[in-house]
Every structure is written in C-alpha cells, then in structure tokens.
Write an enzyme that holds these catalytic residues in place. Structure first.
Site, PDB file in Angstrom:
ATOM      1  N   TYR A  65      63.067   5.561 106.221  1.00  0.00           N
ATOM      2  CA  TYR A  65      64.235   4.823 105.729  1.00  0.00           C
ATOM      3  C   TYR A  65      64.691   3.784 106.755  1.00  0.00           C
ATOM      4  O   TYR A  65      64.984   2.638 106.413  1.00  0.00           O
ATOM      5  CB  TYR A  65      65.356   5.815 105.411  1.00  0.00           C
ATOM      6  CG  TYR A  65      66.534   5.207 104.699  1.00  0.00           C
ATOM      7  CD1 TYR A  65      66.477   4.929 103.334  1.00  0.00           C
ATOM      8  CD2 TYR A  65      67.707   4.904 105.380  1.00  0.00           C
ATOM      9  CE1 TYR A  65      67.562   4.374 102.676  1.00  0.00           C
ATOM     10  CE2 TYR A  65      68.799   4.351 104.725  1.00  0.00           C
ATOM     11  CZ  TYR A  65      68.719   4.085 103.375  1.00  0.00           C
ATOM     12  OH  TYR A  65      69.800   3.528 102.731  1.00  0.00           O
ATOM     13  N   ASP A 119      59.286  -0.587  87.705  1.00  0.00           N
ATOM     14  CA  ASP A 119      59.180  -0.025  89.053  1.00  0.00           C
ATOM     15  C   ASP A 119      59.179  -1.182  90.041  1.00  0.00           C
ATOM     16  O   ASP A 119      58.276  -2.025  90.031  1.00  0.00           O
ATOM     17  CB  ASP A 119      57.873   0.779  89.153  1.00  0.00           C
ATOM     18  CG  ASP A 119      57.748   1.511  90.483  1.00  0.00           C
ATOM     19  OD1 ASP A 119      58.361   1.071  91.486  1.00  0.00           O
ATOM     20  OD2 ASP A 119      57.015   2.515  90.516  1.00  0.00           O
ATOM     21  N   SER A 153      72.293   4.180  88.796  1.00  0.00           N
ATOM     22  CA  SER A 153      72.951   5.197  89.627  1.00  0.00           C
ATOM     23  C   SER A 153      73.648   4.533  90.817  1.00  0.00           C
ATOM     24  O   SER A 153      73.322   3.404  91.197  1.00  0.00           O
ATOM     25  CB  SER A 153      71.877   6.190  90.126  1.00  0.00           C
ATOM     26  OG  SER A 153      72.408   7.095  91.060  1.00  0.00           O
TER      27      SER A 153
HETATM   28  N1  LIG Z   1      74.431   5.904  99.151  1.00  0.00           N
HETATM   29  C1  LIG Z   1      74.817   5.403 100.319  1.00  0.00           C
HETATM   30  O1  LIG Z   1      75.762   5.889 100.947  1.00  0.00           O
HETATM   31  C2  LIG Z   1      74.095   4.207 100.894  1.00  0.00           C
HETATM   32  C3  LIG Z   1      74.406   3.793 102.196  1.00  0.00           C
HETATM   33  C4  LIG Z   1      73.762   2.674 102.716  1.00  0.00           C
HETATM   34  C5  LIG Z   1      72.838   1.982 101.955  1.00  0.00           C
HETATM   35  N2  LIG Z   1      72.531   2.408 100.711  1.00  0.00           N
HETATM   36  C6  LIG Z   1      71.532   1.639  99.946  1.00  0.00           C
HETATM   37  O2  LIG Z   1      72.085   1.300  98.704  1.00  0.00           O
HETATM   38  C7  LIG Z   1      71.058   1.243  97.717  1.00  0.00           C
HETATM   39  C8  LIG Z   1      71.455   2.160  96.551  1.00  0.00           C
HETATM   40  O3  LIG Z   1      71.680   3.466  97.046  1.00  0.00           O
HETATM   41  P1  LIG Z   1      72.377   4.560  96.111  1.00  0.00           P
HETATM   42  O4  LIG Z   1      72.894   5.617  96.990  1.00  0.00           O
HETATM   43  O5  LIG Z   1      73.262   3.883  95.145  1.00  0.00           O
HETATM   44  O6  LIG Z   1      71.066   5.117  95.360  1.00  0.00           O
HETATM   45  P2  LIG Z   1      70.928   6.101  94.097  1.00  0.00           P
HETATM   46  O7  LIG Z   1      72.252   6.511  93.568  1.00  0.00           O
HETATM   47  O8  LIG Z   1      69.980   7.149  94.521  1.00  0.00           O
HETATM   48  O9  LIG Z   1      70.241   5.136  93.024  1.00  0.00           O
HETATM   49  C9  LIG Z   1      68.988   4.578  93.271  1.00  0.00           C
HETATM   50  C10 LIG Z   1      68.640   3.667  92.125  1.00  0.00           C
HETATM   51  O10 LIG Z   1      67.379   3.040  92.421  1.00  0.00           O
HETATM   52  C11 LIG Z   1      66.493   3.276  91.310  1.00  0.00           C
HETATM   53  N3  LIG Z   1      65.142   3.312  91.823  1.00  0.00           N
HETATM   54  C12 LIG Z   1      64.594   4.175  92.713  1.00  0.00           C
HETATM   55  N4  LIG Z   1      63.309   3.892  92.898  1.00  0.00           N
HETATM   56  C13 LIG Z   1      63.028   2.820  92.126  1.00  0.00           C
HETATM   57  C14 LIG Z   1      61.855   2.062  91.866  1.00  0.00           C
HETATM   58  N5  LIG Z   1      60.680   2.344  92.463  1.00  0.00           N
HETATM   59  N6  LIG Z   1      61.922   1.023  91.004  1.00  0.00           N
HETATM   60  C15 LIG Z   1      63.100   0.715  90.391  1.00  0.00           C
HETATM   61  N7  LIG Z   1      64.233   1.392  90.585  1.00  0.00           N
HETATM   62  C16 LIG Z   1      64.192   2.442  91.442  1.00  0.00           C
HETATM   63  C17 LIG Z   1      66.977   4.579  90.703  1.00  0.00           C
HETATM   64  O11 LIG Z   1      66.597   4.742  89.328  1.00  0.00           O
HETATM   65  P3  LIG Z   1      65.163   5.379  88.896  1.00  0.00           P
HETATM   66  O12 LIG Z   1      64.941   6.572  89.766  1.00  0.00           O
HETATM   67  O13 LIG Z   1      65.330   5.676  87.450  1.00  0.00           O
HETATM   68  O14 LIG Z   1      64.166   4.297  89.130  1.00  0.00           O
HETATM   69  C18 LIG Z   1      68.471   4.389  90.797  1.00  0.00           C
HETATM   70  O15 LIG Z   1      68.925   3.549  89.758  1.00  0.00           O
HETATM   71  C19 LIG Z   1      69.775   1.669  98.406  1.00  0.00           C
HETATM   72  O16 LIG Z   1      69.083   0.516  98.794  1.00  0.00           O
HETATM   73  C20 LIG Z   1      70.275   2.416  99.614  1.00  0.00           C
HETATM   74  O17 LIG Z   1      69.345   2.374 100.652  1.00  0.00           O
HETATM   75  C21 LIG Z   1      73.150   3.507 100.163  1.00  0.00           C
END
Ligand SMILES: NC(=O)c1ccc[n+]([C@@H]2O[C@H](COP(=O)([O-])OP(=O)(O)OC[C@H]3O[C@@H](n4cnc5c(N)ncnc54)[C@H](OP(=O)(O)O)[C@@H]3O)[C@@H](O)[C@H]2O)c1
Length: 242
Positions: A158, A66, A18
C-alpha cells in the site's frame, strides 16, 4: 434539488460503490450533476446509483469495470463520452489494501494492490487526459493518502502504491503544463476514526485470506474531507466553457 444555476457537470467516480468514492458521489448528486459510477461490482453500484438519483443527480450511469485492466478503463471513458460528450471531473477513488512486509505478502496479493492503486490510476490518466486536453479543460483528482508520504510497518504494498500515485500526479502536472485548463490533483487522505476500526478488521481478514481487501468499507467520511476531493476539481468551473 440542484444547489447551483449552472448546467449540470459530468463527474466520473471510480471506486464509487463504497467509502470515499460513494461519499463523493453523494456530494456530486446533491449538486444536481451527472454521475458516472465505476467499480467492479454492479449490484453495489446500482444501489449507489439509486441513492444518487434520490439525492438529485441529473443522471446516474453504472459502469462495471476493473480499473487495473486498461481496456476496461478505456471502454468506460469512451462510454462516458458517448453518453455525455464531455467530462468535467474524474475522481479516482478505487483502491485496495493488504497488510504485511514485502517478504510476507503473497506475490499475487502484492501485485493486486499495486495494479489497482497505482497502475489503475495510470490507466485512468491514460484514457482521461486526452479527453481533458481535447476539451481544453477538466479535472483529474486522484485520492491519495498520508501513507503516500511516509513508510508504515506492515503496509509495504500500500505504501509503495500510494507513493507511486503521488509521483504520478506530480508527473501529470509537469506533462500538462502546456494545457492550463487541465487540472491534475491529489486529495490527501488520513484515516477517519471509523475507518481505522474497520481496517483493523481488514487486517485479520487479509491475513486469513491472503487477499487484498477493501480499505474502509462502511466507514463514514466528514463533509470537509469529501469537499477537499471535489475542491481539487473545482477549477473546472473557471476553465470549462460550459
Ligand atoms: N479509508 C480511509 O481511511 C482512507 C485513507 C486514506 C486513503 N484512502 C484511499 O481512498 C480510496 C478509497 O478508499 P475507501 O476506504 O473509500 O475504499 P473502500 O470503501 O474499500 O472502497 C473501495 C472501492 O474501490 C472499488 N475497487 C476496488 N478494486 C477495484 C478495481 N480493481 N477496479 C475498480 N474498482 C475497484 C471497490 O468496489 P469493487 O470491489 O466492487 O470493485 C469500492 O468501490 C483508496 O484509494 C484509498 O487508498 C482511504
């Protein structure tokens, strides 16, 4: 179609099913590299693997694990080495978010955020760095956040996890100075416009469910943003013997 004339690299992406992890996997696939895709949910990973194959990946391997469980991370890294014999770049993008003050977020939810974002990153480093050091090269990129530099109301778990990730990266840089081929970096992310909208929905669902939620499901990330992540690992080109 590969966009280069070098041998395909091996790139492991966590959180690959994702958001940022998926977008990074797509970019790597377009380069014609080998992908190892890690998250907990196998079905979503298999969908991403099919997309990556269509986009030109040399191969796409799905590993359901995980990140907060050290033994599962160790097994995933071992499986990657067993299959490819080498790792060029690891992108740590697995993450969850929960909303609330320290005293308002249930302990198990708070712990899940820290276990996933911070301790999961530590687990990744614990198993990846010995491989990179043995190889004499490779890159470990942790996806950070602007929120790793500031405090934000109602995001206690967070904020703490992302400051921790930044500290981890700095510590790894110091600890690995003796192995100049090994690069540890953090790609700093600010929320994209689209993910901010999705995150507001997540606030509601996390409040209602009392659970840690995904950060930006279905959000889209700019090419420049994803390039900045992969650029953190681009040193692999000069340090890897391949
Ligand atoms: N979105 C933003 O605007 C933003 C901004 C700043 C930083 N970030 C950082 O960027 C990273 C990705 O964010 P995103 O928005 O792309 O997240 P996302 O779309 O919610 O995707 C999260 C991913 O992490 C996996 N995941 C969650 N818990 C897990 C676990 N315990 N073990 C293995 N995989 C796990 C999920 O798959 P499963 O649930 O199937 O495990 C999914 O593939 C994060 O570190 C976030 O803090 C995001």
């Amino acid at each position: 179609m590969p966009t280069h004339d070098r041998p395909p690299r091996v790139v492991l992406v966590t959180g690959a099913s994702s958001g940022i992890g998926e977008a990074a996997a797509h970019r790597v696939a377009r380069r014609g590299d080998h992908l190892v895709l890690l998250a907990r949910g196998r079905d979503a990973l298999e969908r991403v693997a099919r997309d990556c194959d269509d986009l030109g990946a040399a191969s796409s391997t799905v590993l359901a694990a995980d990140i907060s469980k050290d033994d599962e991370v160790g097994a995933a890294v071992a499986a990657t080495i067993a299959r490819h014999g080498w790792i060029d770049t690891v992108v740590g993008s697995a993450g969850v978010v929960a909303y609330g003050r320290v005293e308002d977020v249930p302990a198990e939810v708070f712990d899940q955020v820290v276990s996933t974002n911070l301790l999961g990153s530590v687990n990744l480093a614990r198993h990846v760095l010995p491989v990179l050091r043995r190889q004499g090269g490779g890159s470990l990129v942790m996806v950070g956040s602007v929120i790793g530099h500031i405090a934000v109301p109602d995001m206690a778990a967070y904020v703490i996890s992302k400051w921790g990730v930044r500290a981890l990266v700095r510590q790894l840089q110091v600890d690995n100075r003796d192995s100049p081929g090994v690069r540890n970096g953090a790609a700093i992310f600010a929320k994209s416009q689209s993910s901010r909208r999705v995150s507001r929905g997540s606030i509601t669902s996390s409040t209602q469910n009392g659970s840690a939620v995904r950060n930006g499901e279905r959000s889209r990330f700019s090419r420049a943003s994803i390039s900045s992540i992969l650029a953190c690992g681009s040193g692999a080109a000069s340090i890897s013997a391949r």
